[in-house]
Design an enzyme around this catalytic site. Structure first.
Site, PDB file in Angstrom:
ATOM      1  NE  ARG A  69      19.972 -34.948  25.604  1.00 52.49           N
ATOM      2  CZ  ARG A  69      20.906 -35.475  25.222  1.00 52.49           C
ATOM      3  NH1 ARG A  69      21.887 -35.935  25.923  1.00 52.49           N
ATOM      4  NH2 ARG A  69      20.987 -35.795  23.908  1.00 52.49           N
ATOM      5  CE1 TYR A 197      17.549 -27.580  25.788  1.00 54.74           C
ATOM      6  CE2 TYR A 197      18.492 -29.314  26.732  1.00 54.74           C
ATOM      7  CZ  TYR A 197      17.728 -28.881  25.884  1.00 54.74           C
ATOM      8  OH  TYR A 197      17.256 -29.879  24.712  1.00 54.74           O
ATOM      9  N   GLY A 199      16.470 -30.899  28.681  1.00 54.43           N
ATOM     10  CA  GLY A 199      16.692 -32.479  29.120  1.00 54.43           C
ATOM     11  C   GLY A 199      17.395 -32.540  30.363  1.00 54.43           C
ATOM     12  CE  LYS A 206      15.236 -38.113  25.673  1.00 52.59           C
ATOM     13  NZ  LYS A 206      15.595 -37.183  24.677  1.00 52.59           N
ATOM     14  CB  ALA A 249      19.036 -33.329  16.777  1.00 50.83           C
ATOM     15  N   GLY A 251      16.056 -37.082  13.679  1.00 48.31           N
ATOM     16  CA  GLY A 251      14.709 -37.325  12.995  1.00 48.31           C
ATOM     17  C   GLY A 251      13.466 -37.917  13.475  1.00 48.31           C
ATOM     18  CB  THR A 253      10.006 -34.746  16.202  1.00 52.80           C
ATOM     19  OG1 THR A 253      10.506 -34.896  17.598  1.00 52.80           O
ATOM     20  CG2 THR A 253       9.052 -33.753  16.135  1.00 52.80           C
ATOM     21  NE  ARG A 374      15.772 -29.951  21.735  1.00 51.10           N
ATOM     22  CZ  ARG A 374      15.841 -31.326  21.261  1.00 51.10           C
ATOM     23  NH1 ARG A 374      14.617 -31.841  21.253  1.00 51.10           N
ATOM     24  NH2 ARG A 374      16.669 -31.645  20.889  1.00 51.10           N
ATOM     25  NE  ARG A 405      21.918 -35.783  12.097  1.00 51.32           N
ATOM     26  CZ  ARG A 405      21.172 -34.771  11.477  1.00 51.32           C
ATOM     27  NH1 ARG A 405      21.600 -34.405  10.186  1.00 51.32           N
ATOM     28  NH2 ARG A 405      19.717 -34.651  11.776  1.00 51.32           N
ATOM     29  N   GLY A 500       8.976 -36.731   4.261  1.00 49.77           N
ATOM     30  CA  GLY A 500       7.617 -37.497   3.998  1.00 49.77           C
ATOM     31  C   GLY A 500       8.140 -38.931   3.139  1.00 49.77           C
ATOM     32  CG  ASP A 501       9.659 -38.463  -0.858  1.00 51.89           C
ATOM     33  OD1 ASP A 501       8.628 -38.937  -1.387  1.00 51.89           O
ATOM     34  OD2 ASP A 501      10.025 -37.192  -1.133  1.00 51.89           O
ATOM     35  CG  ASN A 502      12.460 -40.607   5.481  1.00 55.27           C
ATOM     36  OD1 ASN A 502      13.155 -40.815   4.508  1.00 55.27           O
ATOM     37  ND2 ASN A 502      12.512 -39.818   6.530  1.00 55.27           N
TER      38      ASN A 502
HETATM   39  P1  GTP Z   1      15.686 -35.042  19.612  1.00 58.68           P
HETATM   40  O1  GTP Z   1      14.374 -34.293  20.044  1.00 58.68           O
HETATM   41  O2  GTP Z   1      16.823 -34.523  20.117  1.00 58.68           O
HETATM   42  O3  GTP Z   1      15.445 -36.381  20.088  1.00 58.68           O
HETATM   43  O4  GTP Z   1      15.492 -35.014  18.117  1.00 58.68           O
HETATM   44  P2  GTP Z   1      14.738 -35.882  16.997  1.00 58.68           P
HETATM   45  O5  GTP Z   1      15.344 -37.524  16.847  1.00 58.68           O
HETATM   46  O6  GTP Z   1      13.274 -35.939  17.214  1.00 58.68           O
HETATM   47  O7  GTP Z   1      14.969 -35.158  15.586  1.00 58.68           O
HETATM   48  P3  GTP Z   1      13.832 -34.394  14.689  1.00 58.68           P
HETATM   49  O8  GTP Z   1      13.074 -34.776  13.923  1.00 58.68           O
HETATM   50  O9  GTP Z   1      13.677 -33.002  15.469  1.00 58.68           O
HETATM   51  O10 GTP Z   1      14.936 -33.911  13.320  1.00 58.68           O
HETATM   52  C1  GTP Z   1      16.211 -33.132  13.665  1.00 58.68           C
HETATM   53  C2  GTP Z   1      16.920 -32.770  12.613  1.00 58.68           C
HETATM   54  O11 GTP Z   1      16.791 -33.471  11.565  1.00 58.68           O
HETATM   55  C3  GTP Z   1      15.975 -31.435  11.957  1.00 58.68           C
HETATM   56  O12 GTP Z   1      16.777 -30.263  11.571  1.00 58.68           O
HETATM   57  C4  GTP Z   1      15.333 -32.264  10.831  1.00 58.68           C
HETATM   58  O13 GTP Z   1      15.227 -31.047   9.798  1.00 58.68           O
HETATM   59  C5  GTP Z   1      16.350 -33.158  10.388  1.00 58.68           C
HETATM   60  N1  GTP Z   1      15.864 -34.331   9.670  1.00 58.68           N
HETATM   61  C6  GTP Z   1      14.726 -35.253  10.204  1.00 58.68           C
HETATM   62  N2  GTP Z   1      14.273 -36.054   9.161  1.00 58.68           N
HETATM   63  C7  GTP Z   1      15.191 -35.833   8.291  1.00 58.68           C
HETATM   64  C8  GTP Z   1      15.224 -36.509   7.099  1.00 58.68           C
HETATM   65  O14 GTP Z   1      14.396 -37.555   6.649  1.00 58.68           O
HETATM   66  N3  GTP Z   1      16.132 -36.310   6.158  1.00 58.68           N
HETATM   67  C9  GTP Z   1      17.223 -35.004   6.499  1.00 58.68           C
HETATM   68  N4  GTP Z   1      18.111 -34.849   5.387  1.00 58.68           N
HETATM   69  N5  GTP Z   1      16.937 -34.439   7.640  1.00 58.68           N
HETATM   70  C10 GTP Z   1      16.249 -34.810   8.385  1.00 58.68           C
HETATM   71  C1  SPV Z   2      17.311 -35.240  23.123  1.00 57.68           C
HETATM   72  O1  SPV Z   2      18.345 -34.724  23.062  1.00 57.68           O
HETATM   73  O2  SPV Z   2      17.052 -36.494  22.823  1.00 57.68           O
HETATM   74  C2  SPV Z   2      15.818 -34.549  23.302  1.00 57.68           C
HETATM   75  C3  SPV Z   2      15.772 -33.284  23.756  1.00 57.68           C
HETATM   76  O3  SPV Z   2      14.958 -35.153  23.301  1.00 57.68           O
HETATM   77  S1  SPV Z   2      16.463 -33.254  25.599  1.00 57.68           S
HETATM   78  O4  SPV Z   2      14.939 -33.421  26.185  1.00 57.68           O
HETATM   79  O5  SPV Z   2      17.131 -32.225  25.826  1.00 57.68           O
HETATM   80  O6  SPV Z   2      16.903 -34.295  26.102  1.00 57.68           O
HETATM   81 MN    MN Z   3      15.258 -37.030  22.299  1.00 57.64          MN
END
Ligand code: GTP
Ligand code: SPV
Ligand code: MN
Length: 591
Positions: A69, A197, A199, A206, A249, A251, A253, A374, A405, A500-502
């Protein structure tokens, strides 16, 4: 094809503007999708992957200057500048429309214009909305067919209504200098040019489901949020739902598809995925907050996804998936990315399509997949997809979680004092930037409710809308929490195992909602004692857990200064309630 006059007139307008050779209406049928896949492979837009190992899966490479984006080129084009607010780029629609139409003019000569009718949310749900996107990209069409509900049933649902969202997408020359992602909330219009791309171009995501929908939600007492939705089933078979907003990115998903630790699984706990990125929420007949996932697939981050970290996401990508900017393994025509396993393929192409020897390049520190590569996977592929996924009323929400983060300062989890304090907690969210948007990575920035890049109107009005929703919900309002899975030690290692431990933290959160768990009252909110988190089967020192639960008032006083600075942006538009929350936080910290 629709007979809706407003849709037909607009498509005609688009045709006259962009002068495609041909117009194709997307009906979402299997035959049409097959034809488009074949055509995309013929013109090199998609590469068909190994049919035995990855049936109906394809690889796509974007232009190298078009991989995430572009927040700097994303605009809210409200009539008044003030309505876009200090956190959005604004452009006057009087300037934007002619400029964008000029860029798009004649851009589809020699090409086909596809018209995609799509529904965000289950077709026919009172919480769903309809859009039409025109595009010159088969990649966009095929992604939209995974990410949204597409086809004739959408035309039928809309009928003669004029209540739909216009989306113009044209790749033009993929020219960065002329790339614009523009939103006209007052006109239900989105225009995206010079990008291919995700997003930026899957306009249902979005652009519509957050930027336009957040504006609709403010005007009609609902909420469009950058949140995952999940259900937690306990051993008695009861399911409680939570939503969580983490920046891109960070966490979502992963949390949405989490597999509880073994001890919990044995006892009968289970997680059900409703959504992994966006939640639309409305107050139901019983006064509680109900959420639907407006999407129909997952546009997930590939790097780091593996059998251990997120087996459900990986399973979701094994059929009917489009991979973007990952490594192509030439030996068996499959895909690979950093963190999939420890065996990068030696005979491969990197995300740019260049020859790539995995073991050699990895040893040199060269990545094969783009950090924002992705997968676009159908939600129905997910082994833990919720039986409520298509439900038209949505799921009742017990808790809302914010998170980011943060290497320091923010504890593993805390509960807000009440709804308004929870809105404050969301408004002060800060997180390190990631590869999901172009620009520097790892810089801490304020990202209220994970909506900084996605709020379609003035952020202070958005805060006020949250406070208003709390008033309407009263004592039926979900409880609000904040989490941080990303605390680091001095060497830069994660202190909390995460993934998973979350679940251990989610358990505490749900127990708090039911008044069943203990907590320590701190200046920022309620924090569990180390003993309140179940550590059975987990190898973590209690001191480590204590350290990431500790609220350091000195650090938080500095944080409060940062918040004060951030709040200054909003001037006197900032809701008085939030100003008071900040003041009382500072008082509690100084005690
Ligand atoms: P968008 O699709 O961009 O909105 O991202 P998202 O919020 O869905 O993030 P996603 O779950 O794809 O995780 C992004 C990154 O964070 C990945 O590289 C994961 O491996 C890392 N990650 C996710 N959960 C954890 C966690 O509990 N601990 C750590 N250390 N890393 C994590
Ligand atoms: C994000 O960046 O929050 C995503 C990927 O989920 S995108 O569709 O590019 O916005
Ligand atoms: Mn997102």
């Amino acid at each position: 094809m629709t007979t809706n006059k407003s849709v037909l007139a607009w498509v005609e307008e688009m045709k006259n503007l962009m002068q495609p050779d041909k117009v194709v209406w997307i009906d979402g049928s299997k035959e049409q999708i097959e034809e488009l896949r074949a055509e995309a492979c013929k013109i090199g837009e998609l590469i068909k992957l190994n049919e035995e190992k990855l049936p109906e899966c394809y690889l796509h490479r974007t232009a190298v200057n078009d991989v995430a984006r572009v927040e700097g080129r994303t605009f809210i084009c409200s009539r008044k500048e003030e309505d876009a607010g200090p956190t959005n780029n604004w452009m006057d629609p009087k300037k934007a429309y002619p400029m964008l139409f000029d860029i798009a003019k004649d851009s589809m000569r020699g090409k086909t214009m596809y018209v995609i009718p799509y529904s965000m949310g289950p077709v026919g749900s009172p919480l769903s909305e309809i859009g039409y996107e025109v595009t010159d990209s088969i990649y966009v069409v095929l992604n939209m067919c995974i990410m949204t509900r597409v086809g004739a049933e959408v035309d039928k649902q809309l009928g003669d209504s004029e209540d739909w969202i216009k989306g113009l997408h044209s790749r033009c020359e993929i020219n960065e200098e002329k790339r614009y992602i523009c939103h006209f909330p007052e006109d239900n219009y989105i225009i995206s040019v010079n990008s291919g791309y995700g997003g930026n171009v899957l306009l249902g995501k979005k652009c519509f489901a957050l930027r336009i929908a957040s504006y609709l939600g403010k005007n009609h007492q609902w909420m469009a949020e950058h949140m995952l939705i999940l259900g937690i089933e306990n051993p008695k078979g009861e399911v409680k739902y939570i939503t969580a907003a983490f920046p891109s990115a960070c966490g979502k998903t992963n949390l949405a598809m989490l597999i509880p630790p073994e001890g919990y699984r044995k006892n009968g706990y289970k997680v059900w995925t409703v959504g992994d990125d966006i939640a639309w929420m409305r107050i139901g007949k019983d006064g509680r907050l109900y959420a639907i996932n407006p999407e129909n697939g997952f546009f997930g981050v590939a790097p780091g996804t593996n059998k251990k970290s997120n087996p459900n996401a990986l399973a979701s990508t094994q059929k009917g998936t489009i991979f973007t900017n990952v490594v192509q393994n030439l030996d068996d025509n499959t895909v690979w990315w950093e963190g999939l396993d420890k065996n990068p393929p030696a005979h491969a192409l990197n995300w740019k399509g260049e020859p790539w020897n995995g073991p050699e390049e990895t040893a040199k520190g060269n990545k094969g997949a783009h950090p924002n590569s992705r997968f676009t996977a159908p939600a129905k592929n997910c082994p833990c997809i919720s039986p409520m996924f298509d439900d038209t009323t949505g799921v009742p929400i017990s808790a809302i979680i914010f998170g980011g983060r943060r290497a320091q300062t923010t504890p593993l989890v805390y509960q807000s004092r009440d709804w308004d304090n929870g809105v404050f907690v969301g408004s002060i969210m800060a997180s390190e930037t990631t590869a999901a948007a172009t620009g520097a990575v790892g810089v801490v920035r304020r990202d209220p409710m994970a909506m900084l890049p996605f709020c379609g109107y003035h952020m202070a009005d958005y805060f006020a809308h949250w406070i208003e929703m709390g008033k309407l919900l009263g004592d039926k309002a979900p409880k609000i929490f904040n989490v941080n899975w990303f605390r680091l030690d001095d060497e830069g290692n994660f202190l909390w195992p995460g993934f998973g431990d979350n679940f251990r933290v989610l358990e505490w959160i749900l127990a708090r909602c039911e008044g069943k768990a203990d907590a320590l009252e701190t200046a920022i909110g309620y924090v569990p004692h180390a003993d309140d988190i179940n550590l059975e089967g987990l190898d973590i020192d209690k001191e480590v857990l204590e350290s990431i639960l500790y609220v350091d008032n000195e650090k938080w006083l500095k944080e409060a200064e940062g918040i004060e600075e951030f709040y200054k942006k909003f001037g006197n538009k900032l809701p008085e309630k939030l100003r008071e929350e900040l003041k009382s936080l500072k008082e509690r910290l100084s005690k």
